[in-house]
Design an enzyme around this catalytic site. Structure first.
Site, mmCIF file in Angstrom:
data_model
loop_
_atom_site.group_PDB
_atom_site.id
_atom_site.type_symbol
_atom_site.label_atom_id
_atom_site.label_comp_id
_atom_site.label_asym_id
_atom_site.label_seq_id
_atom_site.Cartn_x
_atom_site.Cartn_y
_atom_site.Cartn_z
ATOM 1 N N SER A 24 0.799 -1.213 0.000
ATOM 2 C CA SER A 24 0.000 0.000 0.000
ATOM 3 C C SER A 24 0.837 1.271 0.000
ATOM 4 O O SER A 24 1.622 1.503 -0.903
ATOM 5 C CB SER A 24 -0.963 -0.045 1.186
ATOM 6 N N HIS A 25 0.707 2.070 1.045
ATOM 7 C CA HIS A 25 1.346 3.378 1.138
ATOM 8 C C HIS A 25 2.768 3.289 1.687
ATOM 9 O O HIS A 25 3.428 4.303 1.820
ATOM 10 C CB HIS A 25 0.504 4.259 2.056
ATOM 11 N N ASP A 63 -2.319 6.455 -3.502
ATOM 12 C CA ASP A 63 -1.161 5.817 -2.868
ATOM 13 C C ASP A 63 -0.553 4.721 -3.720
ATOM 14 O O ASP A 63 -0.892 4.570 -4.905
ATOM 15 C CB ASP A 63 -1.575 5.272 -1.495
ATOM 16 N N ASP A 78 -0.883 1.483 -4.074
ATOM 17 C CA ASP A 78 -1.738 0.526 -4.784
ATOM 18 C C ASP A 78 -3.057 1.143 -5.258
ATOM 19 O O ASP A 78 -3.961 0.423 -5.695
ATOM 20 C CB ASP A 78 -2.007 -0.712 -3.924
ATOM 21 N N ASP A 90 -5.593 2.701 -3.776
ATOM 22 C CA ASP A 90 -6.895 2.662 -3.094
ATOM 23 C C ASP A 90 -7.135 3.855 -2.175
ATOM 24 O O ASP A 90 -8.269 4.115 -1.792
ATOM 25 C CB ASP A 90 -7.109 1.327 -2.353
ATOM 26 N N ARG A 91 -6.074 4.592 -1.823
ATOM 27 C CA ARG A 91 -6.286 5.763 -0.966
ATOM 28 C C ARG A 91 -6.413 7.031 -1.814
ATOM 29 O O ARG A 91 -5.959 7.061 -2.958
ATOM 30 C CB ARG A 91 -5.092 5.952 -0.027
ATOM 31 N N LYS A 106 -11.368 0.048 -0.946
ATOM 32 C CA LYS A 106 -11.444 1.487 -1.099
ATOM 33 C C LYS A 106 -10.829 1.844 -2.455
ATOM 34 O O LYS A 106 -10.085 1.044 -3.023
ATOM 35 C CB LYS A 106 -10.766 2.196 0.060
HETATM 36 C C1 G16 Z 1 -5.085 -0.394 5.404
HETATM 37 C C2 G16 Z 1 -6.487 -0.846 5.621
HETATM 38 C C3 G16 Z 1 -7.327 0.310 6.074
HETATM 39 C C4 G16 Z 1 -6.718 0.954 7.295
HETATM 40 C C5 G16 Z 1 -5.309 1.364 7.003
HETATM 41 C C6 G16 Z 1 -4.574 1.871 8.219
HETATM 42 O O1 G16 Z 1 -5.039 0.499 4.335
HETATM 43 O O2 G16 Z 1 -7.047 -1.395 4.460
HETATM 44 O O3 G16 Z 1 -8.597 -0.178 6.339
HETATM 45 O O4 G16 Z 1 -7.469 2.061 7.692
HETATM 46 O O5 G16 Z 1 -4.582 0.254 6.541
HETATM 47 O O6 G16 Z 1 -4.480 0.844 9.137
HETATM 48 P P1 G16 Z 1 -3.563 0.955 10.406
HETATM 49 O O7 G16 Z 1 -4.075 2.143 11.164
HETATM 50 O O8 G16 Z 1 -3.757 -0.338 11.107
HETATM 51 O O9 G16 Z 1 -2.150 1.200 9.942
HETATM 52 P P2 G16 Z 1 -3.985 0.307 3.179
HETATM 53 O O10 G16 Z 1 -4.231 1.456 2.254
HETATM 54 O O11 G16 Z 1 -2.651 0.367 3.874
HETATM 55 O O12 G16 Z 1 -4.261 -1.031 2.595
#
Ligand code: G16
Length: 543
Positions: free
Chosen positions: A113-114, A277, A279, A281-282, A376
């Site tokens: 992800s990010h 981000d 991937d 989705d953000r 998302k």
């Molecule tokens: C993931 C989850 C999200 C979550 C985020 C932050 O996002 O899919 O639902 O809100 O992590 O999570 P944490 O606070 O546990 O770091 P992504 O975009 O990283 O896949």
């Protein structure tokens, strides 16, 4: 080409976090590490012989190698077909779209992800079910259990599969179909939004800037924003996906998307700015010199949804994660629809969407989406905003201010303390839990504590219970302080403090969020003893 069963020993640390298994690239490169986890997935999901799988990732370092390993393991585990994005690329929402459109058994998405990429960066893997959404906790728990007992994994002896041209090839008895990663997703977007209204808006001189942050959404944004919607070339910046995201941190917030932020806060700023981000989705949404918090963005999309063709008949309900502000709850109340509060993690929205209970979902962590897929979706949020802007023809800032005037403003901010020693971070959380009894009823300045708890969620669809989802300190006026340990980091612990204060008085809506929340921030630091216990005086990131 033979199928080999290769003996292995378990790793003890393959517990999926908030969104799949995320580790340093070097960990995934250890012999058998990826293979063990993939076999644990296959052993847990009981796919019928000949099932179809979707496979793709955000193109980060190790994506291609991992795809080849997974293909050979899929062939050895009885899959009949795998749909792979060209070059091994699929954004997370596009993967969800493809799983749903072609009704596959599920999919494997490779992304952290990010989190930063490159040889010293992070890698990740998660399994998505046939609804296109992240596997539920029941499934991820089963995968973890398998990973602790695994004895062997299955692998086809074969060469690598060509992935850079569309078309089919075979791997043992399995077909590998390389698909265009963008087309299906772009078609879905076109079915939801009024592309001709957005086209007219852009043709009329409305200027946009989309920062793809050298991550997966570059080709998606170029195709949709520049080619299909006619935004001038150059509207998409950092549009070339790179395995290390150009050395950047592909997290669309005010700190890491600084190039876009400088443009949007500079002289001659465009009318609308957005970033996504690693991937895809953000999303982060900006107006001219104006930041829209993700929590407000969800509320605003909900309040304006009927302006958008795909949502013109209204919403069944809204869901938000617990730390997300209650701005969306106010809209739900006005629309007379339910609003659900779930733990952090998109996986908790899937059941609600599948059961038809909610249409829109969102999280404070820059995630917004709807039941069009089960992830998302960064570009979807951008198009939703552009569709609203095309219909309303007001600047972003005045649309948000008008929203606050109607519903009140939920001042909101999140403080992240990254890379803390795990023990110190856990110590802060334990101290807070030990303080529940003394905190309840306590008065801090104008704030009186109404209740404190460790959030627990019972899924209204399948009845499953998720405990320990974050410490909530809720005040009598509805203001909240939440403490949570992140489930997505790969180094030490990340402690997040979420702060929210509701303000009905429009005269005070002009305040800067940090000013409006100053008292709550001090209370948070005082009751958590964060500085004393971690030695940190400042957060790493404030959003
Ligand atoms: C993931 C989850 C999200 C979550 C985020 C932050 O996002 O899919 O639902 O809100 O992590 O999570 P944490 O606070 O546990 O770091 P992504 O975009 O990283 O896949």
């Amino acid at each position: 080409m033979g199928i080999r069963s290769i003996s292995t020993q378990p790793f003890s640390d393959q517990k999926p976090g908030t969104s799949g298994l995320r580790k340093k690239v070097s960990v995934f490169q250890e012999p058998r590490y990826l293979e063990n986890f993939v076999q644990s997935i296959f052993d847990s999901i009981a796919a019928p012989q000949g099932a179809t799988l979707v496979l793709g990732g955000d193109g980060r370092y190790y994506n291609r190698e991992a795809i080849q390993i997974i293909l050979k393991m899929a062939a050895a585990n009885g899959f009949g077909k795998v749909l792979v994005g060209r070059g091994g690329i699929l954004s997370t929402p596009a993967a969800s779209c493809v799983i749903r459109k072609y009704q596959t058994f599920g999919g494997i998405i490779l992304s952290a992800s990010h989190n930063p990429g490159g040889p010293d960066g992070d890698f990740g893997i998660k399994y998505n079910s046939s609804n296109g959404g992240p596997a539920t906790e029941t499934v991820t728990e089963a995968i973890f259990a398998k990973s602790k007992a695994i004895q062997a994994y299955r692998m086809l002896d074969a060469g690598d599969v060509p992935l850079d041209a569309l078309g089919e090839s075979t791997l043992g008895d399995m077909t590998v179909q390389v698909i265009d990663p963008v087309t299906d997703y772009a078609e879905l977007m076109q079915s939801l939004f009024d592309f001709s209204a957005i086209h007219n808006l852009l043709a009329g001189g409305f200027r946009i800037k989309f920062d793809a942050m050298h991550a997966v959404n570059g080709p998606y944004a170029k195709e949709i924003l520049e080619h299909r919607l006619g935004a001038p070339a150059g509207s998409v910046i950092n549009g070339l996906p790179l395995p290390d995201f150009g050395g950047g941190h592909p997290d669309p917030n005010l700190t890491y998307a600084h190039e876009l932020v400088e443009i949007m806060y500079g002289t001659d700023a465009p009318d609308f700015g957005a970033a996504s981000d690693g991937d895809g989705d953000r999303n982060m949404i900006l107006g001219q010199r104006f930041f829209v918090t993700p929590s407000d963005s969800l509320a605003l999309l909900a309040a304006n949804a009927t302006l958008v063709p795909g949502y013109k008949n209204g919403l069944a309900g809204i869901a938000r994660s617990m730390p997300t502000s209650a701005a969306a709850d106010r809209v739900a109340q006005a629309l007379n629809i339910p609003c659900y509060e779930t733990p952090t993690g998109w996986k908790f929205f899937g059941n609600l969407m599948d059961a038809g209970k909610v249409t829109l979902c969102g999280e404070e962590s820059f995630g917004t989406g709807s039941n069009h897929v089960r992830e998302k979706d960064g570009l979807w949020a951008v198009l939703f905003w552009l569709n609203i802007l095309a219909a309303r023809r007001h600047p972003v800032e005045s649309i948000v201010r008008e929203h606050w005037t109607r519903f009140g403003r939920n001042f909101y901010s999140r403080y992240d303390y990254e890379g803390l020693p795990t023990e110190a971070a856990q110590g802060v959380m334990q101290h807070l839990k030990d303080s529940f009894a003394t905190l309840t009823g306590a008065q801090f300045g104008k704030y009186a504590v109404k209740l404190c708890d460790d959030f627990s969620y019972t899924d209204p669809v399948d009845g499953s219970v998720s405990n320990g989802q974050g410490v909530r300190i809720i005040f009598t006026d509805g203001s909240r302080i939440i403490f949570r340990l992140s489930g997505t980091g790969t180094e030490g612990a990340t402690l997040r403090i979420y702060l929210e204060a509701f303000e009905a008085d429009t005269a005070r809506h002009q305040l800067d969020a940090q000013v409006a929340l100053a008292e709550l921030i001090q209370i948070a630091l005082q009751i958590s003893e964060l500085k004393q216990r971690t030695g940190r005086n400042q957060p790493t990131v404030i959003t």
